[in-house]
Motif scaffolding. Sequence first.
Motif, PDB file in Angstrom:
ATOM      1  N   CYS A  74      50.428  61.632  26.062  1.00 22.92           N
ATOM      2  CA  CYS A  74      49.466  60.824  26.818  1.00 22.92           C
ATOM      3  C   CYS A  74      48.099  60.832  26.128  1.00 22.92           C
ATOM      4  O   CYS A  74      47.887  61.581  25.164  1.00 22.92           O
ATOM      5  CB  CYS A  74      49.310  61.343  28.253  1.00 22.92           C
ATOM      6  SG  CYS A  74      48.728  63.047  28.382  1.00 22.92           S
ATOM      7  N   GLY A  75      47.210  60.027  26.651  1.00 23.98           N
ATOM      8  CA  GLY A  75      45.854  59.991  26.116  1.00 23.98           C
ATOM      9  C   GLY A  75      45.151  61.329  26.277  1.00 23.98           C
ATOM     10  O   GLY A  75      44.427  61.784  25.388  1.00 23.98           O
ATOM     11  N   THR A  76      45.392  61.968  27.400  1.00 22.73           N
ATOM     12  CA  THR A  76      44.755  63.258  27.674  1.00 22.73           C
ATOM     13  C   THR A  76      45.169  64.295  26.633  1.00 22.73           C
ATOM     14  O   THR A  76      44.333  65.042  26.114  1.00 22.73           O
ATOM     15  CB  THR A  76      45.138  63.734  29.096  1.00 22.73           C
ATOM     16  OG1 THR A  76      44.736  62.727  30.028  1.00 22.73           O
ATOM     17  CG2 THR A  76      44.468  65.047  29.446  1.00 22.73           C
ATOM     18  N   ASP A  79      43.370  63.552  23.321  1.00 21.59           N
ATOM     19  CA  ASP A  79      41.966  63.975  23.366  1.00 21.59           C
ATOM     20  C   ASP A  79      41.855  65.490  23.196  1.00 21.59           C
ATOM     21  O   ASP A  79      41.071  65.991  22.384  1.00 21.59           O
ATOM     22  CB  ASP A  79      41.326  63.578  24.709  1.00 21.59           C
ATOM     23  CG  ASP A  79      41.051  62.077  24.809  1.00 21.59           C
ATOM     24  OD1 ASP A  79      41.023  61.394  23.765  1.00 21.59           O
ATOM     25  OD2 ASP A  79      40.858  61.586  25.945  1.00 21.59           O
ATOM     26  N   HIS A 103      35.610  59.940  29.800  1.00 19.45           N
ATOM     27  CA  HIS A 103      36.732  60.082  30.723  1.00 19.45           C
ATOM     28  C   HIS A 103      36.921  61.583  31.028  1.00 19.45           C
ATOM     29  O   HIS A 103      36.625  62.425  30.169  1.00 19.45           O
ATOM     30  CB  HIS A 103      37.980  59.510  30.042  1.00 19.45           C
ATOM     31  CG  HIS A 103      39.193  59.469  30.921  1.00 19.45           C
ATOM     32  ND1 HIS A 103      40.036  60.551  31.080  1.00 19.45           N
ATOM     33  CD2 HIS A 103      39.702  58.486  31.688  1.00 19.45           C
ATOM     34  CE1 HIS A 103      41.014  60.218  31.903  1.00 19.45           C
ATOM     35  NE2 HIS A 103      40.842  58.973  32.287  1.00 19.45           N
ATOM     36  N   ALA A 105      39.309  63.416  30.727  1.00 20.30           N
ATOM     37  CA  ALA A 105      40.116  64.080  29.690  1.00 20.30           C
ATOM     38  C   ALA A 105      39.224  64.782  28.668  1.00 20.30           C
ATOM     39  O   ALA A 105      39.567  65.858  28.169  1.00 20.30           O
ATOM     40  CB  ALA A 105      41.023  63.064  28.990  1.00 20.30           C
ATOM     41  N   MET A 153      33.710  58.130  23.234  1.00 26.11           N
ATOM     42  CA  MET A 153      34.707  57.101  23.545  1.00 26.11           C
ATOM     43  C   MET A 153      34.340  55.774  22.878  1.00 26.11           C
ATOM     44  O   MET A 153      33.162  55.479  22.672  1.00 26.11           O
ATOM     45  CB  MET A 153      34.860  56.929  25.057  1.00 26.11           C
ATOM     46  CG  MET A 153      33.628  56.434  25.758  1.00 26.11           C
ATOM     47  SD  MET A 153      33.575  56.695  27.570  1.00 26.11           S
ATOM     48  CE  MET A 153      35.246  56.682  28.115  1.00 26.11           C
ATOM     49  N   ASN A 157      35.900  53.344  30.351  1.00 25.60           N
ATOM     50  CA  ASN A 157      36.933  52.867  31.268  1.00 25.60           C
ATOM     51  C   ASN A 157      36.365  52.273  32.551  1.00 25.60           C
ATOM     52  O   ASN A 157      36.982  51.417  33.167  1.00 25.60           O
ATOM     53  CB  ASN A 157      37.910  54.000  31.592  1.00 25.60           C
ATOM     54  CG  ASN A 157      37.213  55.305  31.925  1.00 25.60           C
ATOM     55  OD1 ASN A 157      36.441  55.831  31.136  1.00 25.60           O
ATOM     56  ND2 ASN A 157      37.474  55.809  33.106  1.00 25.60           N
ATOM     57  N   ASP A 182      37.853  58.560  21.748  1.00 32.92           N
ATOM     58  CA  ASP A 182      38.836  58.213  22.768  1.00 32.92           C
ATOM     59  C   ASP A 182      38.831  56.689  22.847  1.00 32.92           C
ATOM     60  O   ASP A 182      37.917  56.087  23.411  1.00 32.92           O
ATOM     61  CB  ASP A 182      38.412  58.865  24.092  1.00 32.92           C
ATOM     62  CG  ASP A 182      39.294  58.455  25.262  1.00 32.92           C
ATOM     63  OD1 ASP A 182      39.960  57.406  25.181  1.00 32.92           O
ATOM     64  OD2 ASP A 182      39.298  59.181  26.273  1.00 32.92           O
ATOM     65  N   VAL A 184      41.266  54.869  24.162  1.00 34.76           N
ATOM     66  CA  VAL A 184      42.328  54.470  25.090  1.00 34.76           C
ATOM     67  C   VAL A 184      42.068  53.075  25.661  1.00 34.76           C
ATOM     68  O   VAL A 184      42.988  52.270  25.790  1.00 34.76           O
ATOM     69  CB  VAL A 184      42.483  55.522  26.219  1.00 34.76           C
ATOM     70  CG1 VAL A 184      43.396  55.017  27.318  1.00 34.76           C
ATOM     71  CG2 VAL A 184      43.017  56.833  25.654  1.00 34.76           C
ATOM     72  N   GLN A 185      40.808  52.775  25.988  1.00 33.49           N
ATOM     73  CA  GLN A 185      40.519  51.462  26.576  1.00 33.49           C
ATOM     74  C   GLN A 185      40.280  50.383  25.521  1.00 33.49           C
ATOM     75  O   GLN A 185      40.296  49.197  25.847  1.00 33.49           O
ATOM     76  CB  GLN A 185      39.294  51.546  27.495  1.00 33.49           C
ATOM     77  CG  GLN A 185      39.528  52.364  28.761  1.00 33.49           C
ATOM     78  CD  GLN A 185      40.537  51.737  29.713  1.00 33.49           C
ATOM     79  OE1 GLN A 185      40.874  50.551  29.618  1.00 33.49           O
ATOM     80  NE2 GLN A 185      41.040  52.524  30.638  1.00 33.49           N
ATOM     81  N   SER A 205      46.623  55.523  24.499  1.00 29.69           N
ATOM     82  CA  SER A 205      47.619  55.818  25.525  1.00 29.69           C
ATOM     83  C   SER A 205      48.476  54.592  25.789  1.00 29.69           C
ATOM     84  O   SER A 205      47.955  53.487  25.940  1.00 29.69           O
ATOM     85  CB  SER A 205      46.905  56.247  26.808  1.00 29.69           C
ATOM     86  OG  SER A 205      47.842  56.361  27.854  1.00 29.69           O
ATOM     87  N   HIS A 207      50.234  53.585  28.452  1.00 26.47           N
ATOM     88  CA  HIS A 207      50.249  52.846  29.720  1.00 26.47           C
ATOM     89  C   HIS A 207      48.993  52.005  29.965  1.00 26.47           C
ATOM     90  O   HIS A 207      48.940  51.261  30.945  1.00 26.47           O
ATOM     91  CB  HIS A 207      50.536  53.788  30.892  1.00 26.47           C
ATOM     92  CG  HIS A 207      49.415  54.685  31.315  1.00 26.47           C
ATOM     93  ND1 HIS A 207      48.651  54.404  32.421  1.00 26.47           N
ATOM     94  CD2 HIS A 207      48.943  55.836  30.804  1.00 26.47           C
ATOM     95  CE1 HIS A 207      47.756  55.386  32.569  1.00 26.47           C
ATOM     96  NE2 HIS A 207      47.916  56.254  31.600  1.00 26.47           N
ATOM     97  N   LYS A 208      48.008  52.098  29.073  1.00 24.10           N
ATOM     98  CA  LYS A 208      46.844  51.204  29.183  1.00 24.10           C
ATOM     99  C   LYS A 208      47.057  49.940  28.339  1.00 24.10           C
ATOM    100  O   LYS A 208      46.170  49.107  28.204  1.00 24.10           O
ATOM    101  CB  LYS A 208      45.578  51.930  28.721  1.00 24.10           C
ATOM    102  CG  LYS A 208      45.304  53.270  29.395  1.00 24.10           C
ATOM    103  CD  LYS A 208      44.880  53.098  30.850  1.00 24.10           C
ATOM    104  CE  LYS A 208      44.747  54.424  31.594  1.00 24.10           C
ATOM    105  NZ  LYS A 208      43.576  55.200  31.301  1.00 24.10           N
TER     106      LYS A 208
HETATM  107  C1  LIG Z   1      43.423  56.501  30.996  1.00 25.53           C
HETATM  108  C2  LIG Z   1      42.447  57.106  30.047  1.00 25.53           C
HETATM  109  C3  LIG Z   1      42.684  58.359  29.461  1.00 25.53           C
HETATM  110  C4  LIG Z   1      43.894  59.202  29.808  1.00 25.53           C
HETATM  111  O1  LIG Z   1      45.093  58.682  29.338  1.00 25.53           O
HETATM  112  P1  LIG Z   1      46.463  59.242  29.977  1.00 25.53           P
HETATM  113  O2  LIG Z   1      47.527  58.672  29.112  1.00 25.53           O
HETATM  114  O3  LIG Z   1      46.510  58.740  31.374  1.00 25.53           O
HETATM  115  O4  LIG Z   1      46.385  60.719  29.892  1.00 25.53           O
HETATM  116  C5  LIG Z   1      41.757  58.854  28.581  1.00 25.53           C
HETATM  117  N1  LIG Z   1      40.647  58.166  28.282  1.00 25.53           N
HETATM  118  C6  LIG Z   1      40.377  56.965  28.809  1.00 25.53           C
HETATM  119  C7  LIG Z   1      39.149  56.243  28.398  1.00 25.53           C
HETATM  120  C8  LIG Z   1      41.269  56.396  29.715  1.00 25.53           C
HETATM  121  O5  LIG Z   1      40.988  55.212  30.258  1.00 25.53           O
END
Ligand SMILES: *Cc1c(COP(=O)(O)O)cnc(C)c1O
Length: 392
Positions: A74-76, A79, A103, A105, A153, A157, A182, A184-185, A205, A207-208
């Motif tokens: 996962c993203g967490t 990180d 975030h 995380a 980041m 988010n 990070d 992720v977004q 990540s 799922h985003k």
């Molecule tokens: C959702 C998110 C995460 C965490 O990702 P997961 O896969 O849910 O652990 C980390 N950083 C940002 C900016 C996010 O939006």
Amino acid sequence: MAAQEKVVYMDNNATTQVAPEVVTAMMPFLIESYGNPSSMHTFGGQVGMAIKEAREKVAALLGAEQGEITFTSCGTESDSTAILSAVRTFPEKRHLVTTRVEHPAVKNLCENLETITGHKYRVTRLKVDGEGMLDIAEYEAALTDDTAIVSIMWANNETGVIFPVEEMARMAKQRGILFHTDAVQAVGKIPIDLKSLDIDFLSLSGHKLHAPKGVGVLYIKRGTLFVPFLNGGHQEHGRRGGTENVASIVALGRACELAQEKMVEENSRVKKLRDKLEEGLLATIPKSMLNGHKTERLPNTANISFEYVEGEAILLYMNQHKICASSGSACTSGSLEPSHVLRAMGVPFTAAHGSIRFSLSVYNTEEEVDFVIEKMPAIIESLRKLSPFWKG
Ligand SMILES: *Cc1c(COP(=O)(O)O)cnc(C)c1O
């Protein structure tokens, strides 16, 4: 009135729908191709090939080499892995640089590093201004010879505000400091080309990005010193032990491929929808305002405050119309606390409490935007009538 059937999903910064093409790509690895990629037999080996292809697709979207891509859960995890790797690589360095709007995380990991080590670690958390932007001079002054890693980041988010990580990574590199972002977004929403950048670590990540939950990536630039977080088997070039989540890795590869094929046209369409939604709400609802920079922002995110109402109450009313979004306040121990991001931006309490994050995706339609613009004014008006502070 006939009950509306379909959910209007505008909470894509929380999680996204898995793309149908992605489901199709992953299915064989849940059904017939269940081998272990580490096995000697061809049955398992074929699965290893699928992981390799997925790695190439992720690398292509990021402008990276496939050897720089490590799959995680996962993203967490990505990180944590990046930051803890830097801390272990340079045990004598006791300083981290991050921002006030990360975030959880990253935010909570940094807090834990401070507290569990009895404050042997010092963390500089950069301020943001009223539009959510960083001060580059403050950043430059924060970098020291004691700094083990910078973690900033790429895009926020909650507000969608984009930070100039390319420039900040270059400045860290000049000082010999590792740089993690990070992203992720950001991945899939804005172009990223890592080969020309000084970014050492990047997290994303699945799922985003229209892949399933429970899979992520840590990009580790070639040549960057790295210490694994999960020790175990030799999976992921020895960088992350644990039998691979094959189906989800294949899914993430396909999702990155889709993002790369369609990013430019889809994101300009999403941005048009977002702009229409934002302008429509700000124009029709008095005492509403945008949180975050007007232009330095992801194409899909609009964080809007409606003064003198509570975000959670707004969400409940929206829920009756099957409209999904998020609020910038969380109910902690009975009192509504505005999010750390809005507080860092200095959004006044009367506005921070009533903030709603709309985050769109390629699956949103103009009809949905029109529907939300039609429903929101009455929702806000009826809640304000209940507010002792509203003198509208
Ligand atoms: C959702 C998110 C995460 C965490 O990702 P997961 O896969 O849910 O652990 C980390 N950083 C940002 C900016 C996010 O939006």
